[in-house]
Design an enzyme around this catalytic site. Structure first.
Site, PDB file in Angstrom:
ATOM      1  N   ARG A 116      14.753  -2.614  -8.816  1.00  0.00           N
ATOM      2  CA  ARG A 116      14.970  -3.774  -9.681  1.00  0.00           C
ATOM      3  C   ARG A 116      13.887  -3.795 -10.718  1.00  0.00           C
ATOM      4  NH1 ARG A 116      13.771  -9.245 -10.594  1.00  0.00           N
ATOM      5  NH2 ARG A 116      11.983  -8.864  -8.915  1.00  0.00           N
ATOM      6  N   LYS A 117      12.623  -4.157 -10.237  1.00  0.00           N
ATOM      7  CA  LYS A 117      11.227  -3.985 -11.179  1.00  0.00           C
ATOM      8  C   LYS A 117      10.328  -3.134 -10.572  1.00  0.00           C
ATOM      9  CE  LYS A 117      11.757  -8.116 -14.349  1.00  0.00           C
ATOM     10  NZ  LYS A 117      11.237  -9.118 -14.529  1.00  0.00           N
ATOM     11  N   GLY A 118      10.242  -3.625  -9.354  1.00  0.00           N
ATOM     12  CA  GLY A 118       8.991  -2.740  -8.708  1.00  0.00           C
ATOM     13  C   GLY A 118       7.600  -3.140  -9.326  1.00  0.00           C
ATOM     14  N   HIS A 120      14.332  -4.002  10.287  1.00  0.00           N
ATOM     15  CA  HIS A 120      13.980  -5.023   9.785  1.00  0.00           C
ATOM     16  C   HIS A 120      13.776  -5.997  10.842  1.00  0.00           C
ATOM     17  CE1 HIS A 120      14.345  -3.853   5.648  1.00  0.00           C
ATOM     18  NE2 HIS A 120      15.760  -3.890   5.614  1.00  0.00           N
ATOM     19  N   ARG A 129       4.680  -7.672   2.089  1.00  0.00           N
ATOM     20  CA  ARG A 129       4.679  -8.151   0.930  1.00  0.00           C
ATOM     21  C   ARG A 129       4.498  -9.593   0.457  1.00  0.00           C
ATOM     22  NH1 ARG A 129       9.310  -6.757  -3.849  1.00  0.00           N
ATOM     23  NH2 ARG A 129       7.880  -6.557  -5.545  1.00  0.00           N
ATOM     24  N   LYS A 140      13.345  -6.678   1.328  1.00  0.00           N
ATOM     25  CA  LYS A 140      12.779  -6.679  -0.061  1.00  0.00           C
ATOM     26  C   LYS A 140      11.074  -6.435  -0.070  1.00  0.00           C
ATOM     27  CE  LYS A 140      15.660  -6.208  -1.870  1.00  0.00           C
ATOM     28  NZ  LYS A 140      16.302  -5.206  -1.913  1.00  0.00           N
ATOM     29  N   GLY A 184       9.601  -3.540  -0.084  1.00  0.00           N
ATOM     30  CA  GLY A 184       9.385  -2.181  -0.443  1.00  0.00           C
ATOM     31  C   GLY A 184       9.757  -1.063   0.491  1.00  0.00           C
ATOM     32  N   SER A 201      12.599 -11.076  -5.324  1.00  0.00           N
ATOM     33  CA  SER A 201      13.328  -9.983  -4.991  1.00  0.00           C
ATOM     34  C   SER A 201      14.507 -10.116  -4.185  1.00  0.00           C
ATOM     35  CB  SER A 201      12.608  -8.877  -4.344  1.00  0.00           C
ATOM     36  OG  SER A 201      13.008  -7.700  -4.189  1.00  0.00           O
ATOM     37  N   THR A 235      12.416   0.773   0.481  1.00  0.00           N
ATOM     38  CA  THR A 235      13.105   1.907  -0.163  1.00  0.00           C
ATOM     39  C   THR A 235      12.028   2.980  -0.555  1.00  0.00           C
ATOM     40  OG1 THR A 235      14.698   0.361  -1.001  1.00  0.00           O
ATOM     41  CG2 THR A 235      14.675   2.553  -2.095  1.00  0.00           C
TER      42      THR A 235
HETATM   43  P1  A3P Z   1      11.868  -6.067  -6.956  1.00  0.00           P
HETATM   44  O1  A3P Z   1      12.844  -6.771  -6.795  1.00  0.00           O
HETATM   45  O2  A3P Z   1      10.695  -7.041  -7.140  1.00  0.00           O
HETATM   46  O3  A3P Z   1      11.671  -5.214  -8.057  1.00  0.00           O
HETATM   47  P2  A3P Z   1      13.282  -2.887  -0.068  1.00  0.00           P
HETATM   48  O4  A3P Z   1      13.333  -1.683  -0.348  1.00  0.00           O
HETATM   49  O5  A3P Z   1      12.304  -3.371   0.944  1.00  0.00           O
HETATM   50  O6  A3P Z   1      14.739  -3.539  -0.268  1.00  0.00           O
HETATM   51  O7  A3P Z   1      12.550  -3.727  -1.335  1.00  0.00           O
HETATM   52  C1  A3P Z   1      13.264  -3.646  -2.670  1.00  0.00           C
HETATM   53  C2  A3P Z   1      11.861  -4.016  -3.721  1.00  0.00           C
HETATM   54  O8  A3P Z   1      10.959  -2.813  -3.688  1.00  0.00           O
HETATM   55  C3  A3P Z   1      12.337  -4.264  -4.961  1.00  0.00           C
HETATM   56  O9  A3P Z   1      11.482  -5.044  -5.586  1.00  0.00           O
HETATM   57  C4  A3P Z   1      12.362  -2.767  -5.735  1.00  0.00           C
HETATM   58  O10 A3P Z   1      12.323  -2.884  -7.153  1.00  0.00           O
HETATM   59  C5  A3P Z   1      11.009  -2.212  -4.903  1.00  0.00           C
HETATM   60  N1  A3P Z   1      10.836  -1.044  -5.244  1.00  0.00           N
HETATM   61  C6  A3P Z   1      12.026  -0.025  -4.673  1.00  0.00           C
HETATM   62  N2  A3P Z   1      11.446   1.367  -4.992  1.00  0.00           N
HETATM   63  C7  A3P Z   1      10.302   1.263  -5.356  1.00  0.00           C
HETATM   64  C8  A3P Z   1       9.196   2.230  -5.832  1.00  0.00           C
HETATM   65  N3  A3P Z   1       9.415   3.396  -5.859  1.00  0.00           N
HETATM   66  N4  A3P Z   1       7.973   1.638  -6.094  1.00  0.00           N
HETATM   67  C9  A3P Z   1       7.846   0.391  -6.380  1.00  0.00           C
HETATM   68  N5  A3P Z   1       8.658  -0.682  -5.882  1.00  0.00           N
HETATM   69  C10 A3P Z   1       9.925  -0.227  -5.668  1.00  0.00           C
END
Ligand code: A3P
Length: 338
Positions: free
Chosen positions: A300-302, A141, A161, A81, A83, A169, A85
């Site tokens: 989710r929110k990013g 991870h 993060r 979580k 970022g 998150s 992705t």
């Molecule tokens: P939030 O839950 O705070 O919105 P991971 O990819 O390690 O699982 O992390 C997921 C987090 O990265 C989530 O945070 C998600 O919304 C955010 N995220 C995914 N894609 C993103 C993007 N393109 N830009 C910014 N944040 C992103």
């Protein structure tokens, strides 16, 4: 010259025996190491200082035994979580920018997790990655101390993060994945577990430090990034990534706005609105350990600072205090990023 059938059979039975031994060792391990409440499964187990679920511990043994890294491999390592992705999308589209046009890009039709494998879900028999062109990309991870030694000499991009945002998150994500027959995980319980270091791949602080310290010793091999800096200056980060991965942007590419196009392609607004990320399912691993997660759960929110909606003043001060104590002599500053 072809291998004789008897030799192949001998080889196979040796492999079977090795794998059976690995399973036995794993079963024994799980019975003997400390366990605590899990976030989406009954228990997490403390394996060499980190809290993992039993599948992931077994997969770690598989990776140690069967994964053959190449010196040109590039890894994306992160605490869940943070970022991952987003960075997967950025690294893949930066490294492979010669392969796709922006109007019909791979990422317009596939979730970012399809771009390259997450090593942690590799089970036996491990996927044959030998056909992938170099440099191969992998995500993990695992903290640095749980990686096979050969991987630690490859290039690694680490994404960190702010921990309060990670907690919120992760709590949302795990609540979505938590089986319905388990009682709901309250934020208060998740908070206490997180502060005690108990969450998948935790403790958070030791995870971050395992890469931070290595990045100080070997900055050419470990690029240490912060989610918040990617948010603030994505173009600068994309250029850093390109140079780090051995493919700096040419003046012509810069002139043509390729950096900005990559940033836009991978932006939260763009990716989260694609059909594949609204309704597609991402498969991790294979056979028995296969895990399907709706792509939309990764978006989710990013935002930075979303924790302010969820954590009381007391809770936020407690996490900040832990962060301060754990990082105080490391030179790593997490708090005042925004
Ligand atoms: P939030 O839950 O705070 O919105 P991971 O990819 O390690 O699982 O992390 C997921 C987090 O990265 C989530 O945070 C998600 O919304 C955010 N995220 C995914 N894609 C993103 C993007 N393109 N830009 C910014 N944040 C992103």
């Amino acid at each position: 010259m072809s291998t004789s059938p008897s030799l192949t059979t001998t080889q196979e039975s040796k492999e079977d025996a090795d794998y059976n031994k690995l399973c036995e060792d794993h079963n024994h391990l799980i019975e003997t190491i400390p366990k605590r409440n899990g976030w989406k499964e009954q228990h997490l187990y403390n394996y060499n200082g980190f809290w993992l679920n039993p599948h992931i511990i077994k997969n770690n043994l598989v990776v140690h035994t069967y994964f053959k890294s190449q010196s040109t491999d590039i890894f994306l390592a992160s605490f869940m979580k943070s970022g991952t992705t987003w960075l997967k999308a950025l690294m893949f589209s930066t490294l492979n920018r010669h392969l796709y046009s922006f109007s019909d890009h791979f990422l317009l039709h596939h979730g970012p997790h399809s771009t390259f494998p997450l090593l942690d879900f590799e089970t036996h028999p491990i996927t044959d990655f030998t056909q992938l062109p170099a440099p191969r990309l992998f995500a993990t991870h695992f903290p640095r101390t749980l990686l096979p030694p050969l991987i630690t000499s490859c290039k690694i991009v680490y994404l960190c993060r702010e921990p309060k945002d990670v907690l919120i998150s992760k709590w949302h994500f795990m609540c979505k994945l938590r089986p319905k027959d388990m009682p709901p995980l309250s934020l208060e319980e998740a908070f206490e577990l997180f502060c005690a270091g108990i969450s998948d791949y935790g403790p958070f602080w030791e995870h971050v430090l395992s890469y931070w310290r290595a990045s100080l010793e070997n900055p050419e091999k470990i690029l240490f990034l912060k989610y918040e800096e990617v948010k603030k200056q994505p173009e600068v980060v994309v250029r850093k990534l390109a140079a780090f991965m051995g493919k700096p942007f040419t003046a012509e590419e810069v002139e043509k706005g390729v950096v900005e196009k990559i940033v836009e392609l991978c932006s939260f607004g763009n990716l989260s609105n694609l059909e594949v990320n609204k309704n597609g399912v991402e498969k991790f691993g294979k056979v028995a350990a296969e895990l399907g997660v709706d792509n939309r759960q990764f978006f989710r929110k990013g935002e930075t600072g979303d924790w302010k909606i969820y954590l009381s003043e007391e809770m936020s001060q407690r996490i900040d205090g832990i962060t301060h104590d754990k990082l105080k002599d490391s030179g790593l500053i997490i708090d005042p990023w925004y």
